[in-house]
Design an enzyme around this catalytic site. Sequence first.
Site, short mmCIF file in Angstrom:
data_model
loop_
_atom_site.label_atom_id
_atom_site.label_comp_id
_atom_site.label_asym_id
_atom_site.label_seq_id
_atom_site.Cartn_x
_atom_site.Cartn_y
_atom_site.Cartn_z
N ASP A 746 0.83 -1.33 -0.24
CA ASP A 746 0.00 -0.18 0.02
C ASP A 746 0.94 1.41 -0.06
OD1 ASP A 746 1.15 0.32 2.50
OD2 ASP A 746 -0.85 0.16 3.50
N ASP A 789 -5.82 2.17 -0.69
CA ASP A 789 -4.55 2.32 -1.42
C ASP A 789 -4.01 0.87 -1.39
OD1 ASP A 789 -4.46 2.22 1.18
OD2 ASP A 789 -2.64 3.24 1.39
#
Length: 873
Positions: A746, A789
Amino acid sequence: MSDSVAAKPWIPPQLNQARRTWYAVLCFVLLLWGALLWLLLALRQEIAADDTRHLRQLRGSVASQSDALFLLLDTGLHELAAHLQRQPNVRAERNPAFMAQAQAMSRASGGLLELGLIDAAGRLRYPLAAASATDVDVTDRPYFQRLLQRPAERLELGEPTLSRTDGSWILPISLRMSAPAAGVKVLTGSLSLDRLAAQQLRFLPEAAGAVSWIRDDGVMIMRTPFDPNLVGADLSSHPDYLQLRARESAEITSAGLINHGAQRRLSAERLRHAPVSVLLSQDLMGAMQYFNRLALSALLAGGLLSGLALAWARRLGRVLNDIDRTRAAHRELAAELVAVQDAAPLGLFRCDLHGQIVYVNDTWRQIHGLPAPSHPDDWTALLPETASDAITTDTACRSDRRRELLLDGIKRVRRSDGRELELSLRSAPMRVNGRIVGHVGTVEDITQRRASEVAQGMLAAVFESSSDWVMQHDRLGRLFYMNTAARRTMGLTDGAALGGLDLSRSMPDWANQKRLREILPQALVNGSWSGESAVLDAQGREIPVSHMLIVHRDSRGRIEYFSTVLRDISRIKAAEAGLRESEARLRSVTDRLPMGVAFVDTERRLRFLNRNYAQLMGLDRDQAYGQRLADVLGGADYAEIIPHVERALGGQVGSLEVEKTTARGYACWQTRFLPEFAADQQAPIGMVIVVADATGQKLEERRLHRLTQTDALTGLLNRSGFELALTQALHRGRFSKRGMALFYLDIDRFKSINDSLGHQVGDLLLRGFSGRLSRTLRSEDAIARLGGDEFIIVVEQLDQVADAELIAQNLVSAMRPPFQLEDRAVQVTTSVGALVWNGGLDLQADEVIRAADALLYRAKRAGRNGYCLECRA
């Protein structure tokens, strides 16, 4: 030849003396030349076999040397590519291991190879080892463009060309990497053909020999001695090259590939480590010079000896010919009489007063089926019973010299082979000085003539009872016979005379023109003609007929007369017109249907197709009608529908859906195969094919399916799509047992960026982040955005754990440079959790995802901007 018990001329069977002498000398000469030619042929074959073995040995040496060179080039370029991929951030010129490997490769080639590099922008640096290496833009070069279209990681051979530095001939050799590394996209090199030719001079055959390399596409890329007309020539369509390419190794004798018709022996072998064949050739005439000199000497000696023998035989023959002429004159006189008797078309015989046959000719024996010199002892067995009794009476009254017996009759006899014949017999007494000394007679076989008379009578009866019109006429068309049916049509009574009646008067003008221009010329050439025409009945009405004209010739080929057979086809024509009208209505209706419709009979021939079917299949309706379905559709398309065709012709309904992607785009057709039965609903008489275009429906289904599998923001896989891709990858790994890795990553502190800069900038950052992921990884690696994300990647076909570590490092490094988002630059880092395992392990998708997620949080706790990797054996 006829036989006779009485005295007859004796013809000596042996040849005359001169001819026997000539035959003896001729046999000696033939034996001499036969032995000489056999020896020369055996010697030539042995010399040719030695040359072939030597050429094959040289070919093996050249092939081994060439194979080793190409193996060095292939493995060397792949090793150089591996060096670059292991250190992708280090420029090639500054990579010591890479430069050392390149120099070692150049030395191992014996100075034949110069290396160069082509970067991702298409700039060529060459030569690599030289201090004065130059950079050249090759993006517009055909060779570079063609190289980009070829598969990666494969050795590619270019076209022979002149070096721009020293003007020598070189052969470009290149290896396109699967992905650019260290700024390099293509490893290339040039093989010096001039230096290679110098090394291969020791392998040349003695007789005008040559060594060549021919690429698998037929282009000659090297030849020693060098020939500018051959180097670079395309030989792919040449018969000699096609014959050599059919096998791994071959030898042939040819007029030459491009050598002006000179006879050469060719020996070729295909290399194992390159798409190249090695070809050795030598001049056949040069290799056979020793044999030609020896053969010339032997032929001259044989010719001299033969001339002496023939001269001696000619002189001796003149003496013997004079002796033979005298003997031949006597034999000719006796042979003339026998030849006349044997050539007679009648069987001739002679017998004594007791009925014993003393002479018969060949025709008599042929009629009775008797081989020479067999004949019956009593010739009276051939006579009718009444004549036989009369002869017996005459023999008993032989003292009465005034009685004479003249026979003339027909008798049926059975031959020894079982055939029954009808014979016409004539005989008369033979007198010598007024005294009867025997009888002579003739026998004629009239079996075929009597059978022909019976057959003609039966044929005439058939003609008279036939409903067809049968007429016979001469060359001018004047009728001399008409059967009953023809007379009634023309309005003539059965007994009416035909004098003056012309065939042309019973036909309309157009039919007469066709008879003169087409029917008669073709019948005279072929012996007969059949087709359609027309006649006029007694009221002048035109009747369509089936017309047959037969030409009758005599034994010399001269025309005797013509026979014409006509049949009324008025009803057939009316039925055909109704059928055409019905077909036109059916075609008009089916052409308005929004689908393709065709009918195929049991022979699998197209008997009907509407406009839509012709357009869907790209067919011409008129040309496709009557053609076999396999010929119309082509082998590949027809193979797909064979089971459905056989099922429909067997009485069952079949269906098929075909999807294709061509240069025109995607298309889908749904096809049904419906059996068509006869009126009794028992046996199928064919099938109806119905084709509907389902392209729009299928495209919409595909679009909806993609929406369920793809992330709308980044274009990567979504969670659902990734779970399917991971499940398939785990299944493949269980079979391949190769290494696999799952990367969970991420964006560090993405929430603060999103909150401070806004969601629009956050979305741009997510797009840029996913783009760098795609460029960093291989195209076959599955990449997905799980949400927010978080991103996840599965990589297959790993050889070692170090490969996964390198990928994790590349992922972390790729995200460090700033992202240019509209008018601002944003710098972020990423944390990666990597799980590596052997594909043979029985792991589940949710299990590996949870493990990678845990590793990601370990990497974050370790300070972010890094990775945490775990391996499961």
